[in-house]
Design an enzyme around this catalytic site. Structure first.
Site, PDB file in Angstrom:
ATOM      1  N   GLU A  20     -68.779 -25.565   6.762  1.00 53.21           N
ATOM      2  CA  GLU A  20     -69.945 -24.803   6.314  1.00 53.21           C
ATOM      3  C   GLU A  20     -71.198 -25.662   6.472  1.00 53.21           C
ATOM      4  O   GLU A  20     -71.176 -26.866   6.224  1.00 53.21           O
ATOM      5  CB  GLU A  20     -69.757 -24.430   4.838  1.00 53.21           C
ATOM      6  CG  GLU A  20     -70.936 -23.708   4.212  1.00 53.21           C
ATOM      7  CD  GLU A  20     -70.792 -23.572   2.710  1.00 53.21           C
ATOM      8  OE1 GLU A  20     -71.396 -22.639   2.151  1.00 53.21           O
ATOM      9  OE2 GLU A  20     -70.087 -24.391   2.086  1.00 53.21           O
ATOM     10  N   LYS A  30     -70.050 -14.783   4.801  1.00 53.34           N
ATOM     11  CA  LYS A  30     -69.563 -15.049   3.441  1.00 53.34           C
ATOM     12  C   LYS A  30     -69.758 -13.827   2.559  1.00 53.34           C
ATOM     13  O   LYS A  30     -70.857 -13.298   2.438  1.00 53.34           O
ATOM     14  CB  LYS A  30     -70.299 -16.253   2.857  1.00 53.34           C
ATOM     15  CG  LYS A  30     -69.744 -16.730   1.520  1.00 53.34           C
ATOM     16  CD  LYS A  30     -70.455 -17.993   1.049  1.00 53.34           C
ATOM     17  CE  LYS A  30     -69.851 -18.524  -0.231  1.00 53.34           C
ATOM     18  NZ  LYS A  30     -70.543 -19.760  -0.699  1.00 53.34           N
ATOM     19  N   CYS A  36     -66.215 -22.077   1.184  1.00 49.67           N
ATOM     20  CA  CYS A  36     -66.525 -22.844  -0.018  1.00 49.67           C
ATOM     21  C   CYS A  36     -65.892 -22.237  -1.273  1.00 49.67           C
ATOM     22  O   CYS A  36     -64.686 -22.074  -1.346  1.00 49.67           O
ATOM     23  CB  CYS A  36     -68.031 -23.009  -0.161  1.00 49.67           C
ATOM     24  SG  CYS A  36     -68.501 -24.427  -1.205  1.00 49.67           S
TER      25      CYS A  36
END
Length: 541
Positions: free
Chosen positions: A280, A340, A391
């Site tokens: 990321e 995301k 994440c």
């Protein structure tokens, strides 16, 4: 008349003294609850003292036993503050006010938990109710507010415990239930320890049965089909760079590390990867809006000759950006990408932006909100179908389950924990990732900008793990699997059933509590709390 007024004043004065004395006498119990909460935090990484989770759960059950709902709520709040301040201390890099604000918000969920623990402590089946209530509160925290925060689930403290194997049967809710069950069994044993009757052995037998079930729970191991994956941890610059310079240096680090890997492959000192994972934010500069960035990625991917998943930030208009993982193929360039789905509130987007940015100047660092994606991160990286999560998404059971059900044969976690390096947060995230590997029967590869990057087998074993704040490339064989665990087949039903049971406990306990209070007020002229002295051993059986 004057005598009556004086008598009333005297009675009020004595009542005030009694109230103040009662509050002071309750202070040690509040301190004990806060210490117990802090002990629970020590069960999590980086301390990893996982047996303390059982002791902490037992302590809260004992402390709330025989209390009123109000005092149980106060003890729950104290427990929650002790727990979350220690657990979330890694937020101090943003500011201690952020730690306290988030800790207070999360601790508020433990107020009703403490109250209902107190109400149900008078039931014969109180150990069952207490264990179920923990799961119900965790389910609520994982969803509210602003999409919730699963961080701090009891299950996530058990990555090195035998109980983690239960994740393959029912995911993190079942592991949390087991942890709470063992803790409550310890509390029940403590309550029954003075009895020499056989029923004193029931909680011990129940705790033993939980561990026995965990030992027999099946976990997935590596299969015959494998792929060679390369994880590129390019590292981040030290302090002294402005934002633009940091973006350029981080991007250049990942480009250079990939070229270095290609050189090592040609020299025969490293195996050729089938796929490459960049983390990321490996490019915070939009490669579609910055041609030099696009050319640099093209050059690195063509050099290594393997499809690469590139973590990037894309422009999405004047007020939004997108956090994405892009499939970048040799010769043909960029293709499909995953956006995301669960941006972090107050980190990647600002709820109530006008008010929040006015009150707190630091939020000016978030000038544009990250736009949420709507499609699970199932991508074809060359011949390998992967399930990509970014994440903190690894902590959300449903998001990970979606990519596995969508056909992902290996779970990929692209993450950037550079802000929280050396605070314990990367270790906590790694523990969560290990549990998810077991829950879904998949190997997991974690690519982080500055660490911790890792390769995790489907049984939760960490095969490779990098150090923080180093440039490192990991090339490893990764098993590709396609079966389903019981946790995937059952989906969210176990958590939903346990949450409904917790809600039923609260609903049934509240009327009983009100009737008990009414009977106490009618049957005695003394205050109810004087008639029933406070303490863990004062509750009726």
């Amino acid at each position: 008349m004057m005598l009556r007024a004086a008598t009333l004043r005297l009675r009020r004065s004595r009542s005030g003294v009694r109230d103040r004395r009662r509050r002071f006498e309750g202070l040690p119990w509040v301190v004990a609850a806060a210490v117990s909460g802090a002990a629970l935090a020590l069960a999590f990484p980086p301390f990893d003292l996982w047996p303390l989770a059982f002791a902490a759960v037992a302590a809260l059950s004992l402390l709330t036993r025989g209390r009123t709902g109000r005092r149980g709520g106060v003890l729950g709040l104290a427990f929650g503050l002790g727990f979350f301040v220690v657990l979330l201390r890694w937020l101090h890099v943003i500011g201690w006010d952020a730690v306290l604000a988030l800790a207070c918000l999360q601790a508020a969920f433990l107020v009703p938990l403490g109250a209902v623990l107190a109400w149900t402590s008078r039931w014969r089946a109180w150990p069952v109710a207490h264990a179920v209530l923990w799961v119900g509160v965790e389910a609520l925290r994982a969803r509210e507010p602003f999409g919730g925060l699963p961080w701090g689930r009891l299950a996530f403290s058990q990555a090195d415990s035998p109980l983690v194997r239960l994740a393959a049967l029912g995911g993190s809710p079942l592991v949390s239930l087991a942890v709470a069950g063992v803790g409550v069994a310890l509390a029940a044993t403590a309550c029954a320890i003075r009895s020499v009757r056989l029923r004193a052995l029931v909680p011990v037998a129940a705790a033993g049965a939980v561990f026995g079930t965990a030992a027999l729970a099946p976990v997935t191991h590596g299969g015959p089909t494998q792929t060679t994956a390369a994880l590129v941890q390019g590292n981040v610059p030290r302090a002294g760079y402005d934002t633009a310079q940091q973006q350029q240096v981080v991007f250049a680090n990942h480009v250079k590390a990939t070229h270095d890997l290609a050189t090592a492959v040609r020299a025969g000192t490293a195996p050729k990867p089938d796929l490459v994972i960049w983390p990321e934010n490996s490019s915070d500069m939009d490669p579609f809006g910055h041609l030099p960035v696009q050319f640099a990625i093209d050059g690195a991917v063509d050099d290594i000759g393997a499809p690469t998943l590139v973590g990037a930030v894309l422009d999405a208009g004047p007020t939004h950006v997108r956090n994405v993982g892009i499939v970048w193929s040799p010769n043909t360039g960029p293709g499909a990408f995953y956006t995301k789905r669960h941006p972090v509130p107050f980190g990647e987007y600002l709820p109530m932006r006008g008010l929040v940015s006015t009150l707190f100047a630091r939020f000016h660092r978030v000038p544009r909100d990250f736009e949420a994606g709507h499609t699970p991160g199932v991508l074809d990286l060359g011949s390998t179908r992967i399930g990509d999560v970014i994440c903190f998404e690894i902590a959300y059971d449903g998001l990970v389950r979606d990519v596995v059900r969508g056909g992902g044969r290996v779970i990929v976690v692209q993450t950037n924990n550079a802000t929280y390096g050396r605070t314990g947060q990367p270790q906590q995230q790694l523990a969560i990732t290990r549990l998810q590997a077991i829950a879904h029967g998949r190997a997991v590869v974690v690519a982080a900008t500055s660490g911790i990057s890792a390769v995790i087998d489907p049984d939760g074993t960490v095969r490779h793990r990098t150090k923080e704040f180093t440039r490192e490339v990991v090339v490893s064989q990764v098993p590709l699997l396609s079966g389903s665990t019981w946790a995937d087949r059952l989906g969210g039903w176990p958590e939903a059933a346990l949450s409904l049971a917790a809600l039923a406990c609260a609903a049934l306990a509240a009327p009983r509590r009100r009737r008990a209070a009414q009977e106490a007020s009618v049957g005695s002229t003394a205050p109810a709390e004087v008639a029933l002295p406070e303490g863990p051993d004062t509750a009726p059986p």
